[in-house]
Design an enzyme around this catalytic site. Structure first.
Site, PDB file in Angstrom:
ATOM      1  N   CYS A  18      -0.733   2.905  -6.532  1.00  0.00           N
ATOM      2  CA  CYS A  18      -0.542   3.919  -5.968  1.00  0.00           C
ATOM      3  C   CYS A  18       1.192   4.348  -5.843  1.00  0.00           C
ATOM      4  O   CYS A  18       1.624   4.899  -6.683  1.00  0.00           O
ATOM      5  CB  CYS A  18      -0.797   3.937  -4.477  1.00  0.00           C
ATOM      6  SG  CYS A  18      -1.181   5.459  -3.426  1.00  0.00           S
TER       7      CYS A  18
ATOM      8  N   GLU B 122      -7.310   2.061  -4.640  1.00  0.00           N
ATOM      9  CA  GLU B 122      -6.844   1.071  -4.007  1.00  0.00           C
ATOM     10  C   GLU B 122      -7.518   1.239  -2.778  1.00  0.00           C
ATOM     11  O   GLU B 122      -8.326   2.083  -2.330  1.00  0.00           O
ATOM     12  CB  GLU B 122      -5.196   1.923  -3.738  1.00  0.00           C
ATOM     13  CG  GLU B 122      -4.387   0.876  -2.549  1.00  0.00           C
ATOM     14  CD  GLU B 122      -3.262   1.915  -2.322  1.00  0.00           C
ATOM     15  OE1 GLU B 122      -2.372   1.136  -2.023  1.00  0.00           O
ATOM     16  OE2 GLU B 122      -3.258   3.071  -2.411  1.00  0.00           O
TER      17      GLU B 122
ATOM     18  N   LYS C 286       1.180  -4.914  -4.855  1.00  0.00           N
ATOM     19  CA  LYS C 286       1.873  -3.824  -4.909  1.00  0.00           C
ATOM     20  C   LYS C 286       3.136  -3.968  -4.583  1.00  0.00           C
ATOM     21  O   LYS C 286       3.748  -4.644  -3.678  1.00  0.00           O
ATOM     22  CB  LYS C 286       1.291  -2.990  -3.814  1.00  0.00           C
ATOM     23  CG  LYS C 286       1.898  -1.448  -3.924  1.00  0.00           C
ATOM     24  CD  LYS C 286       1.018  -0.545  -2.934  1.00  0.00           C
ATOM     25  CE  LYS C 286       1.802   0.791  -2.830  1.00  0.00           C
ATOM     26  NZ  LYS C 286       1.029   1.440  -1.517  1.00  0.00           N
TER      27      LYS C 286
END
Length: 267
Positions: free
Chosen positions: A151, A40, A115
């Site tokens: 994440c 990321e 995300k």
């Protein structure tokens, strides 16, 4: 299918990060990796100032640069970048938000996953500057269905189960996990649990720890603690990095996914 999880520390220099990522992709491809996952925030680290000032779309220099090397090497690359998203008002100020995107690029593919679960926790609110995504993403590589998460998504088991129900046998997870007391243990537990929840392989590539092992355990903000990992569909860690720069390699056998799902029909 051979995969690589590339662990390194990006900076605020997007051009420099592209050069470094290209070098590492070439190294991983030279070892036979077909899927190469980078962290990321590969394009720009979180601690390097405003993200909107360097954000660019899929036709920008960062994404097209990775596409060129991926197509040349005939591999698929996943790497974190930031794209312009929208403008919102916060405390009387207009903030240009970005999308926290996992770029997916290579022969026949050039798209991204935005995300979904922004890091709104521990007195930090990523959604102030990052627009949450809405859609799950999977793609095919060499007959294998690959899902993508990023994440903080790893704290939400339903996303990983939904990816598996959508056909994902492998789930790639770029991440930049904050260091601090207990944070390594949380990451190791969550990454293994999501593999077990989804009976899928997890290929997670993170930012290495700034300052390396000497700074391990100290609070770092969202700048990485290393510990990239490849986890098997029954939750076993197959490969795991430490705090420093490293490339992990693993040969993934989809028969193991089928075997796990037959034994553990939790989906």
């Amino acid at each position: 299918m051979k995969v690589a999880a590339v662990q390194f520390t990006s900076t605020g220099d997007t051009n420099g990060n592209l050069e470094r990522a290209t070098e590492l992709i070439r190294r991983a491809a030279g070892e036979g990796a077909r899927l190469i996952v980078l962290p990321e925030a590969t394009a720009q680290s979180f601690d390097s100032g405003r993200l909107d000032t360097q954000a660019s779309d899929f036709d920008g220099p960062f994404a097209t640069g990775l596409r060129e090397v991926a197509e040349e090497l005939e591999v698929t690359v996943i790497a974190g970048m930031f794209r312009p998203a929208d403008a919102v008002e916060r405390d009387g100020k207009t903030i240009n938000r970005v999308s926290n995107t996992a770029l997916i690029t290579g022969p026949g593919i050039h798209r991204g996953y935005d995300k979904i679960h922004t890091y709104d926790a521990f007195d930090y609110k990523e959604s102030d500057t990052v627009r949450p995504g809405t859609d799950l993403v999977t793609f095919d590589l060499d007959g294998v269905t690959v899902g993508v998460a990023t994440c903080y998504d790893v704290r939400f088991p339903e996303q990983f189960r939904d990816l598996a129900r959508a056909g994902a046998q492998v789930i790639a997870v770029p991440f930049s996990w904050a260091d601090g007391p207990g944070k390594r243990e949380q990451w190791r537990l969550l990454s293994a649990a999501r593999a077990l929840d989804s009976t899928s392989y997890i290929v997670a590539a993170g930012q290495s720890r700034p300052g390396g092992e000497a700074a391990a355990g100290e609070a770092s903000g969202p700048t990485g603690l290393g510990h990239s990992v490849v986890v098997g569909p029954t939750g076993a860690r197959l490969e795991e990095a430490g705090y420093e720069d490293e490339i992990l390699y693993a040969d993934l056998d989809m028969a193991e996914v089928e075997k796990a799902r037959k034994a553990l029909p939790i989906l």
